[in-house]
Design an enzyme around this catalytic site. Sequence first.
Site, PDB file in Angstrom:
ATOM      1  N   SER A  14      71.721 -92.483  -9.836  1.00 53.62           N
ATOM      2  CA  SER A  14      70.986 -93.747  -9.760  1.00 53.62           C
ATOM      3  C   SER A  14      69.516 -93.617 -10.145  1.00 53.62           C
ATOM      4  CB  SER A  14      71.083 -94.332  -8.342  1.00 53.62           C
ATOM      5  OG  SER A  14      70.450 -93.480  -7.405  1.00 53.62           O
ATOM      6  N   ASN A  89      74.883 -83.330  -9.420  1.00 51.31           N
ATOM      7  CA  ASN A  89      73.432 -83.484  -9.363  1.00 51.31           C
ATOM      8  C   ASN A  89      72.929 -83.969  -8.007  1.00 51.31           C
ATOM      9  OD1 ASN A  89      70.637 -84.026 -10.557  1.00 51.31           O
ATOM     10  ND2 ASN A  89      71.258 -86.072  -9.871  1.00 51.31           N
ATOM     11  N   TYR A 154      66.807 -76.156   1.907  1.00 50.56           N
ATOM     12  CA  TYR A 154      67.029 -76.559   0.519  1.00 50.56           C
ATOM     13  C   TYR A 154      67.252 -75.332  -0.367  1.00 50.56           C
ATOM     14  CZ  TYR A 154      66.188 -78.991  -3.939  1.00 50.56           C
ATOM     15  OH  TYR A 154      66.309 -79.511  -5.210  1.00 50.56           O
ATOM     16  N   LYS A 158      70.612 -74.325  -2.531  1.00 49.65           N
ATOM     17  CA  LYS A 158      70.574 -74.172  -3.980  1.00 49.65           C
ATOM     18  C   LYS A 158      70.939 -72.749  -4.412  1.00 49.65           C
ATOM     19  CE  LYS A 158      69.492 -78.392  -5.094  1.00 49.65           C
ATOM     20  NZ  LYS A 158      70.417 -79.233  -5.884  1.00 49.65           N
ATOM     21  N   ILE A 187      60.137 -80.692 -12.258  1.00 48.08           N
ATOM     22  CA  ILE A 187      60.527 -81.815 -13.112  1.00 48.08           C
ATOM     23  C   ILE A 187      59.932 -83.095 -12.530  1.00 48.08           C
ATOM     24  CG2 ILE A 187      62.447 -83.089 -14.122  1.00 48.08           C
ATOM     25  CD1 ILE A 187      62.342 -80.168 -15.018  1.00 48.08           C
TER      26      ILE A 187
END
Length: 246
Positions: A14, A89, A154, A158, A187
């Site tokens: 989204s 993702n 996190y 990952k 990013i």
Amino acid sequence: MILKDKVAIVTGASRGIGEAIARKFCQEGAGVMLCSRSADSVAAIAESLSNESGNAKSVQADISNKADIEALVDSTLTEFARVDILVNNAGITRDALFMRMKDDDWDTVLQTNLTGTAYCMRAVIRPMMRQRGGRIINISSVVGVAGNAGQANYAASKAGIIGLTKSVAREVGSRGITVNAITPGFITTDMTEKISEAAQQKMLEMIPAGSFGTPADVAETALFLASDAARYITGQAVQVDGGMFM
């Protein structure tokens, strides 16, 4: 078109990286099923892509919920009759120093980012095996390689995705299915906009390329890994970070 007649599922589509990947895949001829926890947001993106002559549909799904993922894959097979590409993702953050981190914040991040990725992979592998081929692309992070203070949960999730990627790649390689990860660096997305200017400047000094990446940079890498050109690449974690970590 590179992905003509292929069908892809993109989770967390989204906004940000997920939206960029879904858009790139549509432009290259794929039918794309977008999913997100936000039904309205992901439906709007799918409608936008369809209006641009893409072939996009959307489903609301929480990847931490196994039933949601099974329904997502079933909907994709009903709509498109096959699934060739999965891009994992979707992910969340719940940042805190490790000593102060609440159990719920640890559990929620691992359940969504790592276990949710595993749910999605397991759900598509069976139809991919029947097709004798497929592409699975997991979005990890350089944090999973280098660690980051305040993001132990996190980073662990990952890093786990990289180990999961390599392990499953060994299991399904003989069936024509490749499994790779992308580890983005800094990013520019809605999530990174919350970082202070001072912290951003400090990060920029660590990047030999001299600039931050964009969602389009990650989307181009995903397109390559999803294409026939990457047929002999599997079990890899490709860093898209401008040289931030070497």
